[in-house]
Design a protein around this motif. Structure first.
Motif, mmCIF file in Angstrom:
data_model
loop_
_atom_site.group_PDB
_atom_site.id
_atom_site.type_symbol
_atom_site.label_atom_id
_atom_site.label_comp_id
_atom_site.label_asym_id
_atom_site.label_seq_id
_atom_site.Cartn_x
_atom_site.Cartn_y
_atom_site.Cartn_z
ATOM 1 N N GLN A 195 47.283 104.056 9.254
ATOM 2 C CA GLN A 195 47.816 104.776 10.413
ATOM 3 C C GLN A 195 47.061 106.064 10.687
ATOM 4 N N GLY A 196 46.696 106.759 9.613
ATOM 5 C CA GLY A 196 46.066 108.062 9.781
ATOM 6 C C GLY A 196 44.578 108.019 10.045
ATOM 7 N N GLU A 197 43.886 106.974 9.562
ATOM 8 C CA GLU A 197 42.424 106.960 9.630
ATOM 9 C C GLU A 197 41.850 105.831 10.477
ATOM 10 N N ALA A 198 42.484 104.661 10.469
ATOM 11 C CA ALA A 198 41.821 103.472 11.007
ATOM 12 C C ALA A 198 42.413 102.938 12.296
ATOM 13 N N CYS A 199 43.538 103.473 12.733
ATOM 14 C CA CYS A 199 44.227 102.917 13.899
ATOM 15 C C CYS A 199 43.845 103.626 15.191
ATOM 16 N N ALA A 200 43.780 102.858 16.252
ATOM 17 C CA ALA A 200 43.746 103.459 17.578
ATOM 18 C C ALA A 200 45.081 104.152 17.827
ATOM 19 N N SER A 201 45.064 105.175 18.632
ATOM 20 C CA SER A 201 46.303 105.856 18.980
ATOM 21 C C SER A 201 47.194 104.926 19.788
ATOM 22 N N PRO A 202 48.488 105.240 19.909
ATOM 23 C CA PRO A 202 49.349 104.394 20.759
ATOM 24 C C PRO A 202 48.823 104.269 22.187
ATOM 25 N N PRO A 243 61.556 102.219 23.618
ATOM 26 C CA PRO A 243 61.891 103.309 22.693
ATOM 27 C C PRO A 243 62.023 102.774 21.266
ATOM 28 N N GLY A 244 61.502 103.524 20.311
ATOM 29 C CA GLY A 244 61.642 103.138 18.909
ATOM 30 C C GLY A 244 60.604 102.152 18.429
ATOM 31 N N ILE A 245 59.660 101.744 19.305
ATOM 32 C CA ILE A 245 58.609 100.801 18.909
ATOM 33 C C ILE A 245 57.241 101.431 19.151
ATOM 34 N N SER A 246 56.398 101.383 18.147
ATOM 35 C CA SER A 246 55.012 101.823 18.262
ATOM 36 C C SER A 246 54.107 100.662 17.870
ATOM 37 N N ILE A 247 53.151 100.334 18.733
ATOM 38 C CA ILE A 247 52.176 99.269 18.451
ATOM 39 C C ILE A 247 50.787 99.904 18.394
ATOM 40 N N ARG A 248 50.097 99.679 17.282
ATOM 41 C CA ARG A 248 48.763 100.259 17.104
ATOM 42 C C ARG A 248 47.831 99.223 16.489
ATOM 43 N N PHE A 249 46.566 99.285 16.872
ATOM 44 C CA PHE A 249 45.587 98.317 16.385
ATOM 45 C C PHE A 249 44.608 98.974 15.417
ATOM 46 N N VAL A 250 44.413 98.299 14.285
ATOM 47 C CA VAL A 250 43.440 98.758 13.291
ATOM 48 C C VAL A 250 42.058 98.342 13.774
#
Length: 319
Positions: free
Chosen positions: A297-304, A220-227
């Motif tokens: 975050q809005g354009e280049a990242c994969a979703s969580p 909880p409280g952590i989001s990891i996303r890859f560009v």
């Protein structure tokens, strides 16, 4: 930069108490002096005259650019018309600002000067957004992954000495203070997709690190996303330059700032900027990096969800 809606503004952590760091206390003390001076209608020069100190001393105190001297603060407090509660808070901040940071004794020899402000503030943040283009974010590195990173940067004569272990212990202590505190910040960790493949150690070290990231992604409280590598924004000049982090502290707290790190150097961009000379330039730099983090975050990242799938594939690759 928080994942929370902009309309939700959380109150900052208390400015006094055992959780307040030396760095945070030093900055908040300067903020309180500046606000009290503005409320009174005095310039820095007027306050300096009334406190019998130099104008430069007042400026350095308000911008937290110098070591806090008890006598200076006491003279300023005597000169300013303060409420009893303000005076009590300033005295508590003064006490804390003259004590050492957690890294200033045991880890002083292995803590880079340019990182000290970040290390002294990140545990006070309510939200934290980081972007790392080359390696797993330091707050999420496993011990063995960190050891592999550090070892390659040491001279051969240093690899079996105390420095390696001290650097490892400092990293683990930092992680504990930020992520394992009772009320950790809301964290969004952005990492370049290449991090999944860039070999830092043997398969077992890489696999362990990927598994650790996968487990962190479910916390909880952590989001990891890859560009994603195939998105043009990943080649943005600023995005390729190095690590970035935006820290937000909430209403009534420390000024939000963005930390940018290159090789053996870093820059802190904050808003508002208190130095008039380069105010416009630094505000523009702050906003430019802030917009870049938003666009990533809005354009280049994969979703969580997709980022978890990428981690699952990486774990299989290193088995």
């Amino acid at each position: 930069m928080s994942s929370e809606p902009d309309s939700i503004v959380r109150l900052a952590r208390p400015v006094t108490g055992p959780a307040v760091t030396k760095t945070a206390a030093t900055i908040m003390l300067g903020v309180m002096v500046s606000k009290a001076r503005d409320r009174t209608g005095w310039t820095q020069k007027m306050l300096a005259t009334r406190a019998n100190i130099s104008n430069a001393t007042v400026c350095r105190l308000e911008t937290a650019e110098a070591k806090v001297e008890r006598r200076t603060v006491e003279q300023i407090m005597q000169a300013l018309p303060l409420e009893a509660s303000e005076r009590a808070t300033m005295l508590e901040l003064l006490r804390r600002s003259t004590e050492p940071e957690w890294f200033q004794h045991r880890y002083s020899d292995v803590t880079q000067d340019y990182m000290q402000r970040l290390l002294g503030l990140e545990s006070m943040a309510l939200s934290l957004v980081t972007y790392d283009v080359r390696l797993v974010c330091g707050l999420l590195q496993t011990r063995r992954y960190t050891e592999a990173v550090i070892r390659t940067g040491l001279h051969l004569s240093e690899q079996n000495g105390d420095e390696l272990e001290l650097r490892l212990q400092q990293r683990l202590e930092r992680q504990k203070r930020v992520l394992n505190q009772p009320d950790p910040p809301q964290c969004t960790f952005l990492m370049d997709e290449s991090v999944l493949r860039r070999r830092v150690g043997p398969d077992d070290v890489m696999g362990e690190q990927m598994q650790s990231l996968r487990e962190a992604a479910d916390r909880p409280g952590i989001s990891i996303r890859f560009v994603l590598l195939d998105h043009p924004l990943a080649g943005n000049e600023a995005a390729m330059a190095g690590s970035m982090a935006e820290l937000r502290f909430g209403r009534g707290g420390l000024p939000d700032f963005i930390y940018t790190e290159g090789y053996l150097k870093a820059e802190y961009l904050s808003k508002p900027v208190q130095t008039a000379r380069d105010r416009k330039q630094k505000i523009e730099e702050f906003e430019r990096h802030q917009q870049l983090l938003l666009r990533l975050q809005g354009e280049a990242c994969a979703s969580p969800t997709e980022s978890r799938r990428l981690l699952d594939n990486a774990i299989k690759r290193y088995q």
